[in-house]
Design a protein around this motif. Structure first.
Motif, mmCIF file in Angstrom:
data_model
loop_
_atom_site.group_PDB
_atom_site.id
_atom_site.type_symbol
_atom_site.label_atom_id
_atom_site.label_comp_id
_atom_site.label_asym_id
_atom_site.label_seq_id
_atom_site.Cartn_x
_atom_site.Cartn_y
_atom_site.Cartn_z
ATOM 1 N N LEU A 78 -51.036 -33.395 58.857
ATOM 2 C CA LEU A 78 -52.427 -33.847 58.689
ATOM 3 C C LEU A 78 -52.912 -33.539 57.282
ATOM 4 O O LEU A 78 -52.639 -32.464 56.745
ATOM 5 C CB LEU A 78 -53.333 -33.134 59.704
ATOM 6 C CG LEU A 78 -52.992 -33.358 61.170
ATOM 7 C CD1 LEU A 78 -53.882 -32.478 62.050
ATOM 8 C CD2 LEU A 78 -53.140 -34.825 61.534
ATOM 9 N N ASN A 118 -56.444 -33.956 66.633
ATOM 10 C CA ASN A 118 -56.229 -33.840 65.191
ATOM 11 C C ASN A 118 -57.542 -33.971 64.420
ATOM 12 O O ASN A 118 -57.726 -33.326 63.384
ATOM 13 C CB ASN A 118 -55.208 -34.880 64.724
ATOM 14 C CG ASN A 118 -53.818 -34.585 65.275
ATOM 15 O OD1 ASN A 118 -53.541 -33.464 65.717
ATOM 16 N ND2 ASN A 118 -52.941 -35.575 65.247
ATOM 17 N N ARG A 157 -48.485 -30.829 61.885
ATOM 18 C CA ARG A 157 -48.863 -32.158 62.383
ATOM 19 C C ARG A 157 -48.958 -33.187 61.260
ATOM 20 O O ARG A 157 -49.425 -34.313 61.491
ATOM 21 C CB ARG A 157 -50.209 -32.066 63.107
ATOM 22 C CG ARG A 157 -50.141 -31.255 64.394
ATOM 23 C CD ARG A 157 -51.520 -30.860 64.914
ATOM 24 N NE ARG A 157 -51.378 -30.146 66.179
ATOM 25 C CZ ARG A 157 -51.527 -30.705 67.371
ATOM 26 N NH1 ARG A 157 -51.862 -31.974 67.470
ATOM 27 N NH2 ARG A 157 -51.354 -29.992 68.462
ATOM 28 N N ALA A 170 -52.090 -27.726 60.503
ATOM 29 C CA ALA A 170 -52.233 -29.071 59.944
ATOM 30 C C ALA A 170 -50.899 -29.552 59.370
ATOM 31 O O ALA A 170 -50.526 -30.718 59.547
ATOM 32 C CB ALA A 170 -53.320 -29.079 58.865
#
Ligand code: HMH
Length: 209
Positions: A94, A39, A92, A89
């Motif tokens: 993020l 990540n 996830r 992203a």
């Protein structure tokens, strides 16, 4: 002197090996990479690619007519890539709105510093940046999910073709460049190699922080 892309790879094999072979990539291949590590790479590479896109725009601005087509195709691919990074992203959860880590920032500063350099230097740096990912993601061999699509993005044959065109374009202008410009191109190549190695290490070290 006549520097060429092939000569740079032959003369700097160790530096190029460090740029393209790293435990981060073998960790993706064998499934040992940790979420923190992956990540960190994903977010920092998105921040990198935003500035890389700006660099390609500047290279296009300095390019001869016959090089515009390949560079435009590169920019179109980067438009898709930035949106793809945003999707990855989001999957996830993020946050992309964070600062660049210092290694990422150094790489972005280097790309910005290429703006006033002669076109052959910029073309060489562009080729090296793309080749690093093309080879880096390809060398470990097919990757398991969820890394398959990452390895394919930069390892796929169409991307290899693009990198080969960038090499051919750099070679044409390097062959006509002054010795001084060729030295600058070699320095830029080595800088890319070192920054690529540092970028992998930045992500790999994420879990240790
Ligand atoms: C660090 N180098 C890095 N990220 C990328 N996305 C590329 C190169 C593209 O080739």
């Amino acid at each position: 002197m006549t520097v060429s892309c092939n000569a740079l790879l032959t003369n700097h094999q160790d530096a190029w090996h460090r740029a393209t072979v790293h435990p981060f990539l073998t960790g993706c291949k064998d499934g040992t990479i940790q979420p923190d590590q992956f990540n960190t790479w994903l977010v920092q590479d998105y921040l990198f690619v935003k500035d890389f896109t700006r660099m390609v725009g500047r290279v296009l601005g300095a390019a001869p007519d016959s090089h515009l087509d390949a560079l435009l195709s590169g920019l179109v691919a980067l438009q898709d890539e930035l949106l793809w990074f945003q999707d990855k992203a989001a999957e996830r959860a993020l946050n992309l709105d964070i600062p660049r880590q210092s290694t990422c920032q150094q790489y972005c500063d280097f790309m910005a510093s290429l703006a006033p350099e002669p076109y052959p230097v910029q073309a060489t740096a562009l080729w090296a940046i793309e080749l690093a990912y093309n080879q880096g993601w390809q060398l470990p061999g097919p990757m398991p999910a969820p890394y398959t699509e990452f390895a394919d993005r930069w390892g796929k044959p169409g991307f290899t073709d693009y990198v080969n065109v960038l090499a051919a374009q750099a070679d044409v202008v390097l062959a006509e460049a002054s010795d001084h410009t060729q030295v600058l191109a070699e320095t830029a190549f080595l800088k890319v190699a070192n920054l690529e190695a540092a970028f992998w290490q930045m992500a790999f070290a994420a879990a240790e922080r």
